[in-house]
Motif scaffolding. Structure first.
Motif, PDB file in Angstrom:
ATOM      1  N   ASP A  34       0.865  -1.069  -0.065  1.00 22.78           N
ATOM      2  CA  ASP A  34       0.108   0.073  -0.197  1.00 22.78           C
ATOM      3  C   ASP A  34       0.972   1.230  -0.183  1.00 22.78           C
ATOM      4  O   ASP A  34       1.784   1.526   1.092  1.00 22.78           O
ATOM      5  CB  ASP A  34      -1.006  -0.034   1.353  1.00 22.78           C
ATOM      6  N   PHE A  35       0.823   1.991  -1.116  1.00 26.21           N
ATOM      7  CA  PHE A  35       1.612   3.187  -1.326  1.00 26.21           C
ATOM      8  C   PHE A  35       1.486   4.207   0.004  1.00 26.21           C
ATOM      9  O   PHE A  35       2.405   4.908   0.547  1.00 26.21           O
ATOM     10  CB  PHE A  35       1.194   3.795  -2.464  1.00 26.21           C
ATOM     11  N   SER A  36       0.035   4.217   0.345  1.00 25.68           N
ATOM     12  CA  SER A  36       0.238   5.153   1.705  1.00 25.68           C
ATOM     13  C   SER A  36       0.746   4.762   2.802  1.00 25.68           C
ATOM     14  O   SER A  36       1.089   5.610   3.766  1.00 25.68           O
ATOM     15  CB  SER A  36      -1.547   5.371   2.135  1.00 25.68           C
ATOM     16  N   TRP A  37       1.385   3.698   3.161  1.00 25.90           N
ATOM     17  CA  TRP A  37       2.026   3.008   4.206  1.00 25.90           C
ATOM     18  C   TRP A  37       3.234   3.901   4.202  1.00 25.90           C
ATOM     19  O   TRP A  37       3.912   3.955   5.470  1.00 25.90           O
ATOM     20  CB  TRP A  37       2.463   1.749   4.244  1.00 25.90           C
ATOM     21  N   ASN A  38       3.869   4.532   3.407  1.00 25.05           N
ATOM     22  CA  ASN A  38       5.050   5.238   3.392  1.00 25.05           C
ATOM     23  C   ASN A  38       5.106   6.558   4.187  1.00 25.05           C
ATOM     24  O   ASN A  38       6.055   7.407   4.379  1.00 25.05           O
ATOM     25  CB  ASN A  38       5.583   5.359   2.152  1.00 25.05           C
ATOM     26  N   PHE A  39       3.976   7.019   4.516  1.00 22.43           N
ATOM     27  CA  PHE A  39       3.585   8.487   4.990  1.00 22.43           C
ATOM     28  C   PHE A  39       2.697   8.305   6.254  1.00 22.43           C
ATOM     29  O   PHE A  39       2.320   9.529   6.441  1.00 22.43           O
ATOM     30  CB  PHE A  39       2.949   9.227   3.860  1.00 22.43           C
ATOM     31  N   ASP A  40       2.665   7.257   6.798  1.00 24.04           N
ATOM     32  CA  ASP A  40       1.818   7.394   8.111  1.00 24.04           C
ATOM     33  C   ASP A  40       2.602   6.824   9.352  1.00 24.04           C
ATOM     34  O   ASP A  40       3.900   6.724   9.298  1.00 24.04           O
ATOM     35  CB  ASP A  40       0.526   6.327   8.140  1.00 24.04           C
ATOM     36  N   ASP A  41       2.289   6.833  10.485  1.00 29.37           N
ATOM     37  CA  ASP A  41       3.012   6.498  11.511  1.00 29.37           C
ATOM     38  C   ASP A  41       2.961   4.903  12.126  1.00 29.37           C
ATOM     39  O   ASP A  41       3.243   4.498  13.290  1.00 29.37           O
ATOM     40  CB  ASP A  41       2.879   7.545  12.869  1.00 29.37           C
TER      41      ASP A  41
END
Length: 519
Positions: free
Chosen positions: A252-259
């Motif tokens: 998931d691409f968005s995993w690179n920008f969450d905590d």
């Protein structure tokens, strides 16, 4: 789990900071406070000093490269976002009206040298006391110092081009005047540092946040691409796609920008953020009341989500995002993970887009989602202390740099390999494989497209456009006012706005340092 001990950072920074000021010191000495003579006694002292080398990267208000304002200064000059005018220094950069008195570009300049001084200090002390420690320990400290210094030197010359190359930590006023070295000379030193660091660093580091062999090679490969040494880039980057390295694009691409998914398989090097210390969100990260967080989410959230709405995606960037549908007929998933806008199913801070933006005039707005808390909170917190790590180097960058290197190499050009690496990025985004013409020009067009989407607001776009010679062209179609101001900076075959100027303060204090071309 991330671990940063603010007290240790404060102590180490204070000791190293003893040598960074020319101000007169009081003769009386506090016997309970560490000094230059009492600090460097054991391995723990060197470890604390190493920790202090990372804080200049995260300085929030005064130009830390991955701090709140530093990120703004990195993304402001590209065609991907438009800043509003309440942060004057950032707005100047965005509209190419900045001067050599801009406090944020000056802060960035001195944060680099702050960190360089620290790495140089540690290495000098290591030379003095190395015989007191094991060879393994000496090599580990040396490797980390050289990695940090090489990383800083690459970024320093990327931002300011020709700069003084300071490789010693000296307190003698006679050593301060120093002529500029060329960008090529600074990068040659960075290459040497990173190469040596890579030879000493482990493939895996059991301490989270510490550099690895792969991180050194990834940054070295990027440096080679900037120098257009594409064969060298291939030689150091391609091994990162194979054993013993285990990097991969996360599902998931968005995993690179969450905590929640920090230090994942795609993350090669990242800066740690953690809610420790005090409540001072604008401090230097080194006093006991500083927090080791940043304010990035609050800066870009809409007022309806308790944000400060400092910047929004440009229409040109949105056109790039929406240019290609995925295999299911949807907008690119990276677009939907990076920006909120009025499309069917869009959620913004856990509410449907049209419910949080209640009036029709707000339905045509676009809002940054990367590094925001939109999927986990109904609004941004106050005080705004984000704990989302800054991903400095991602495996996606390695793949796209390899694609570019095989595309642009004069001796090893291989269009099939260039497309192969490009397709790994496309596949993760649920796009069809590249089906355009098998020409350098056509493949490069998709490469530019993928990099623009993949690294939106990650601080890559401006530098890509600059090194490709496309900055003026893309700015012309993005914003006429910004373009008209940009072209006033033309000087011979270059443009003074391609780089931030050497600060006026440095020109005044360092009689051997001259302004860069056009300034």
């Amino acid at each position: 789990m991330k671990r940063i001990y603010l007290y240790f950072i404060s102590c180490a920074a204070a000791v190293i900071g003893l040598c960074t000021s020319c101000d007169a010191q009081l003769e009386q000495v506090n016997p309970n406070k560490a000094t230059e003579d009492t600090f460097w006694q054991n391995e723990a002292d060197f470890e604390l000093a190493l920790t202090s080398c990372y804080t200049p990267l995260k300085n929030a208000l005064n130009g830390g490269y991955y701090g709140t304002r530093g990120v703004m200064m990195r993304i402001a000059r590209a065609d991907e976002v438009e800043f509003r005018n309440d942060i004057n220094e950032v707005f100047q950069a965005c509209y190419f009206t900045n001067t050599n008195g801009n406090s944020l570009s000056q802060g960035m300049f001195y944060q680099f040298y702050n960190a360089l001084y620290r790495t140089n200090s540690i290495m000098q002390k290591l030379d003095e006391k190395g015989s007191e420690f094991s060879t393994d320990f000496v090599n580990r400290v040396k490797a980390e110092c050289l990695f940090i210094r090489g990383f800083y030197l690459f970024q320093l010359a990327k931002e300011f081009k020709n700069v003084p190359l300071r490789l010693t930590a000296s307190q003698s006023p006679s050593t301060f005047p120093l002529e500029k070295s060329t960008q090529a000379e600074v990068w040659a030193q960075a290459e040497q540092d990173l190469t040596t660091a890579a030879s000493l660093l482990p493939v895996e580091n059991n301490v989270i946040g510490k550099p690895t062999k792969g991180a050194a090679y990834a940054i070295l490969g990027k440096l080679y691409v900037y120098e257009e040494e594409f064969d060298k880039a291939i030689d150091v980057l391609e091994p990162l796609t194979q054993a013993p390295y285990t990097y991969r694009l996360v599902e998931d691409f968005s995993w690179n920008f969450d905590d929640t998914h920090e230090n994942n398989a795609e993350s090669i090097f990242e800066l740690l953020m953690e809610p420790v210390g005090g409540t001072d969100i604008w401090g230097d990260g080194e006093n006991i009341n500083s927090t080791q967080t940043n304010t990035r989410p609050k800066e870009y959230a809409a007022p309806e989500a308790s944000g400060w709405y400092e910047a929004n995606p440009t229409q040109q960037m949105m056109n790039i995002f929406l240019q290609e549908k995925d295999k299911d007929g949807n907008s690119d998933y990276r677009a939907r993970s990076s920006v909120a806008w009025d499309y069917d199913g869009c959620m913004y801070y856990m509410q449907p887009f049209r419910e949080i933006f209640k009036t029709e005039d707000r339905w045509s707005t676009y809002w940054i989602l990367k590094y925001q808390n939109s999927s986990t909170a109904t609004s941004e917190a106050d005080p705004p202390m984000s704990v989302i790590n800054e991903r400095a180097v991602r495996y996606a960058d390695v793949l796209l740099l390899l694609s570019e290197s095989y595309l642009r190499s004069s001796g090893r050009q291989d269009l099939a390999k260039a497309v192969g690496y490009l397709n790994q990025i496309r596949e993760r985004a649920n796009l069809n494989p590249y089906s355009g013409a098998q020409t350098s020009e056509a493949i490069f067009s998709d490469l530019e497209h993928q990099r623009a989407i993949e690294f939106f607001v990650e601080g890559e776009r401006f530098y890509d456009l600059r090194r490709w010679g496309l900055l003026e062209e893309r700015m012309r179609t993005c914003n006429e006012n910004r373009y008209n101001q940009l072209i006033t900076g033309k000087v011979g075959d270059t443009n003074r706005y391609y780089y931030y100027p050497i600060p006026a303060k440095e020109i005044s204090a360092n009689p051997l340092c001259t302004p860069n071309e056009g300034w």
